[in-house]
Design a protein around this motif. Sequence first.
Motif, PDB file in Angstrom:
ATOM      1  N   ASN A  89       0.598   3.968   1.811  1.00 49.89           N
ATOM      2  CA  ASN A  89       0.895   4.410   3.178  1.00 49.89           C
ATOM      3  C   ASN A  89      -0.151   3.803   4.114  1.00 49.89           C
ATOM      4  O   ASN A  89      -1.087   3.133   3.669  1.00 49.89           O
ATOM      5  CB  ASN A  89       0.921   5.947   3.281  1.00 49.89           C
ATOM      6  N   PHE A  90       0.009   4.046   5.420  1.00 50.88           N
ATOM      7  CA  PHE A  90      -0.933   3.482   6.398  1.00 50.88           C
ATOM      8  C   PHE A  90      -2.353   3.997   6.190  1.00 50.88           C
ATOM      9  O   PHE A  90      -3.323   3.269   6.354  1.00 50.88           O
ATOM     10  CB  PHE A  90      -0.481   3.810   7.829  1.00 50.88           C
ATOM     11  N   GLU A  91      -2.496   5.247   5.848  1.00 51.97           N
ATOM     12  CA  GLU A  91      -3.818   5.868   5.727  1.00 51.97           C
ATOM     13  C   GLU A  91      -4.672   5.192   4.649  1.00 51.97           C
ATOM     14  O   GLU A  91      -5.871   4.969   4.839  1.00 51.97           O
ATOM     15  CB  GLU A  91      -3.666   7.366   5.440  1.00 51.97           C
ATOM     16  N   VAL A  92      -4.084   4.840   3.517  1.00 53.87           N
ATOM     17  CA  VAL A  92      -4.871   4.248   2.429  1.00 53.87           C
ATOM     18  C   VAL A  92      -5.311   2.821   2.735  1.00 53.87           C
ATOM     19  O   VAL A  92      -6.262   2.332   2.123  1.00 53.87           O
ATOM     20  CB  VAL A  92      -4.139   4.306   1.071  1.00 53.87           C
ATOM     21  N   SER A 122     -11.323   1.474   9.597  1.00 53.99           N
ATOM     22  CA  SER A 122     -10.550   2.364  10.468  1.00 53.99           C
ATOM     23  C   SER A 122      -9.519   1.639  11.327  1.00 53.99           C
ATOM     24  O   SER A 122      -8.482   2.195  11.653  1.00 53.99           O
ATOM     25  CB  SER A 122     -11.489   3.186  11.357  1.00 53.99           C
ATOM     26  N   TRP A 156       0.834  -1.198   0.000  1.00 60.01           N
ATOM     27  CA  TRP A 156       0.000   0.000   0.000  1.00 60.01           C
ATOM     28  C   TRP A 156       0.868   1.247   0.000  1.00 60.01           C
ATOM     29  O   TRP A 156       1.993   1.221   0.489  1.00 60.01           O
ATOM     30  CB  TRP A 156      -0.901  -0.009   1.238  1.00 60.01           C
ATOM     31  N   LYS A 209      -6.926   1.983   5.166  1.00 59.80           N
ATOM     32  CA  LYS A 209      -8.291   2.151   5.668  1.00 59.80           C
ATOM     33  C   LYS A 209      -9.320   2.009   4.544  1.00 59.80           C
ATOM     34  O   LYS A 209     -10.459   1.621   4.788  1.00 59.80           O
ATOM     35  CB  LYS A 209      -8.456   3.503   6.353  1.00 59.80           C
ATOM     36  N   ASN A 210      -8.931   2.330   3.304  1.00 56.20           N
ATOM     37  CA  ASN A 210      -9.831   2.172   2.162  1.00 56.20           C
ATOM     38  C   ASN A 210     -10.255   0.715   1.981  1.00 56.20           C
ATOM     39  O   ASN A 210     -11.328   0.434   1.446  1.00 56.20           O
ATOM     40  CB  ASN A 210      -9.168   2.661   0.872  1.00 56.20           C
TER      41      ASN A 210
END
Length: 101
Positions: free
Chosen positions: A60-63, A70, A58, A65-66
């Motif tokens: 980054n960590f934030e994506v 959460s 991925w 979540k997609n």
Amino acid sequence: MIARIWEGRTKLEHLEAYTEFMKIRAIPDYKKTDGFIKLTFMSSIHNELACFKLITFWENFEVIKNFAGSDIEKAKYYAEDKDFLIDFPEKVAHYEVFADE
């Protein structure tokens, strides 16, 4: 880049069926998710069990979540997994990739 690693096990007799399920259902789901880069899906046989390791990559960590929601540490399962998997590990592992050649 972040590597997300999940491991699972099926009975040996479900090796081919679960592999096909992953190809038809799960892999396309990963590929359509924003922030997904690539994946490596592996299997091996140990003690009469089919063992699977899925490493997704991925941005980054934030994506993540997609795909995962959460709580990115929580493993994501499909309804069909109950037909194949022996156990359902609750967590996945994440690693920051510092080299990829």
